[in-house]
Write a protein that holds these residues in place. Structure first.
Motif, mmCIF file in Angstrom:
data_model
loop_
_atom_site.group_PDB
_atom_site.id
_atom_site.type_symbol
_atom_site.label_atom_id
_atom_site.label_comp_id
_atom_site.label_asym_id
_atom_site.label_seq_id
_atom_site.Cartn_x
_atom_site.Cartn_y
_atom_site.Cartn_z
ATOM 1 N N THR A 15 0.827 -1.212 0.000
ATOM 2 C CA THR A 15 0.000 0.000 0.000
ATOM 3 C C THR A 15 0.856 1.256 0.000
ATOM 4 O O THR A 15 0.610 2.204 -0.755
ATOM 5 N N SER A 16 1.883 1.281 0.838
ATOM 6 C CA SER A 16 2.773 2.435 0.900
ATOM 7 C C SER A 16 3.463 2.663 -0.436
ATOM 8 O O SER A 16 3.542 3.800 -0.933
ATOM 9 N N ASP A 32 -5.275 -7.408 -4.841
ATOM 10 C CA ASP A 32 -5.268 -8.092 -3.548
ATOM 11 C C ASP A 32 -6.510 -8.966 -3.443
ATOM 12 O O ASP A 32 -7.548 -8.666 -4.046
ATOM 13 N N LEU A 33 -6.396 -10.004 -2.653
ATOM 14 C CA LEU A 33 -7.509 -10.939 -2.478
ATOM 15 C C LEU A 33 -8.550 -10.411 -1.493
ATOM 16 O O LEU A 33 -9.714 -10.796 -1.541
ATOM 17 N N HIS A 34 -8.126 -9.478 -0.616
ATOM 18 C CA HIS A 34 -9.011 -9.009 0.449
ATOM 19 C C HIS A 34 -9.816 -7.784 0.010
ATOM 20 O O HIS A 34 -9.255 -6.765 -0.396
ATOM 21 N N GLU A 35 -11.122 -7.888 0.147
ATOM 22 C CA GLU A 35 -12.034 -6.826 -0.286
ATOM 23 C C GLU A 35 -11.792 -5.514 0.458
ATOM 24 O O GLU A 35 -11.838 -4.430 -0.128
ATOM 25 N N GLU A 36 -11.519 -5.610 1.751
ATOM 26 C CA GLU A 36 -11.324 -4.405 2.561
ATOM 27 C C GLU A 36 -10.138 -3.580 2.058
ATOM 28 O O GLU A 36 -10.209 -2.355 1.960
ATOM 29 N N ARG A 37 -9.051 -4.252 1.729
ATOM 30 C CA ARG A 37 -7.867 -3.549 1.226
ATOM 31 C C ARG A 37 -8.149 -2.903 -0.129
ATOM 32 O O ARG A 37 -7.730 -1.773 -0.397
ATOM 33 N N VAL A 38 -8.835 -3.627 -0.964
ATOM 34 C CA VAL A 38 -9.161 -3.117 -2.301
ATOM 35 C C VAL A 38 -10.054 -1.892 -2.202
ATOM 36 O O VAL A 38 -9.811 -0.867 -2.850
ATOM 37 N N GLY A 40 -10.332 0.157 0.221
ATOM 38 C CA GLY A 40 -9.626 1.261 0.844
ATOM 39 C C GLY A 40 -8.780 2.075 -0.115
ATOM 40 O O GLY A 40 -8.447 3.227 0.161
ATOM 41 N N LEU A 41 -8.431 1.480 -1.259
ATOM 42 C CA LEU A 41 -7.583 2.173 -2.238
ATOM 43 C C LEU A 41 -8.318 2.472 -3.545
ATOM 44 O O LEU A 41 -7.711 2.946 -4.501
ATOM 45 N N ALA A 42 -9.626 2.212 -3.554
ATOM 46 C CA ALA A 42 -10.404 2.366 -4.792
ATOM 47 C C ALA A 42 -10.329 3.767 -5.366
ATOM 48 O O ALA A 42 -10.314 3.953 -6.585
ATOM 49 N N ASN A 43 -10.287 4.777 -4.511
ATOM 50 C CA ASN A 43 -10.259 6.165 -4.984
ATOM 51 C C ASN A 43 -8.861 6.779 -4.934
ATOM 52 O O ASN A 43 -8.703 7.992 -5.067
ATOM 53 N N VAL A 44 -7.862 5.923 -4.738
ATOM 54 C CA VAL A 44 -6.482 6.406 -4.621
ATOM 55 C C VAL A 44 -5.630 6.009 -5.819
ATOM 56 O O VAL A 44 -4.885 6.824 -6.364
ATOM 57 N N LEU A 45 -5.758 4.765 -6.240
ATOM 58 C CA LEU A 45 -4.931 4.243 -7.330
ATOM 59 C C LEU A 45 -5.662 4.309 -8.666
ATOM 60 O O LEU A 45 -6.875 4.472 -8.722
ATOM 61 N N THR A 46 -4.907 4.167 -9.735
ATOM 62 C CA THR A 46 -5.500 4.188 -11.079
ATOM 63 C C THR A 46 -6.531 3.082 -11.225
ATOM 64 O O THR A 46 -7.617 3.281 -11.782
#
Length: 216
Positions: A15-16, A32-38, A40-46
């Motif tokens: 993530t960093s 990533d396999l985990h929904e929570e991690r995905v 959390g970055l939905a509006n950050v990464l391309t």
């Protein structure tokens, strides 16, 4: 800097790394396999994808072959990181960087096709230890087992002398390759340049000599 990067594994390291690359202007795909991690970055990464990167069909469908670099940021699951590295090599990814959790893990990753292996936890431990021993140390980059680049704040015996008078090459097997004074960076230091208190010196040399220099 690579333009299109995929990060497989969005734990703390992944993530960093993903956020930093995105901020620097790269197009970053996080996987990533985990929904929570995905989420959390939905509006950050391309682009962020919830997927199992150990599935060969998934790896191919994601188009990772077209990325400039793919980072396998999975360190705790050794078998998964090895399997993913092998698959990335098989589909022709140009540059594969894999995270390792141990020296043995790192050697195995190299054997199966990783172009570069990184040890985030070990490297951070070294950096913190170096800082605790030498508070003036700002940055530390290991070039090899014997050589490093360090960035230190000038103090003590370094202040008020020219580089010629300091003679760091002969005394510590180290060379000042640049120094910063305020906002001004000098990338071509001269022997007659005088070091002032607070100057930030960038040195390259043998680890043994650099350690002795910092202990002064």
């Amino acid at each position: 800097m690579p333009k299109d990067v995929a990060i497989i594994g969005l734990g703390r390291f992944g993530t960093s790394l993903a956020k930093t690359l995105q901020q620097m202007g790269a197009n970053v795909m996080g996987i990533d396999l985990h929904e929570e991690r995905v989420n959390g970055l939905a509006n950050v990464l391309t682009q962020v994808v919830q997927a199992d990167a150990t599935d060969e069909h998934v790896v191919k469908e994601l188009g990772l072959r077209n990325c400039d670099t793919v980072v396998v940021a999975i360190g705790s699951n050794v078998s998964a990181s090895l399997l993913i590295t092998v698959m990335l090599k098989d589909i022709g990814v140009k540059n594969i960087i894999s995270k390792a959790s141990s020296d043995l893990h790192g050697r195995a990753l190299k054997l199966v096709g990783a172009d570069r292996v990184v040890f985030p936890e070990r490297d951070m431990g070294v950096r913190i230890a170096k800082y605790l021993v030498s508070p003036n140390l700002l940055e530390y980059i290991e070039l090899s087992r014997e050589h490093s680049i360090i960035e230190v704040t000038a103090a003590g015996f370094l202040v008020g002398k020219t580089l010629r008078q300091l003679d760091l090459r002969n005394r510590y097997d180290a060379n000042v390759i640049a120094y910063r004074r305020g906002n001004r960076m000098n990338l071509a230091p001269r022997a007659d340049d005088t070091i002032e208190e607070g100057d930030v010196l960038v040195l390259v040399g043998r680890n043994e000599g650099l350690d002795k220099l910092q202990s002064k």
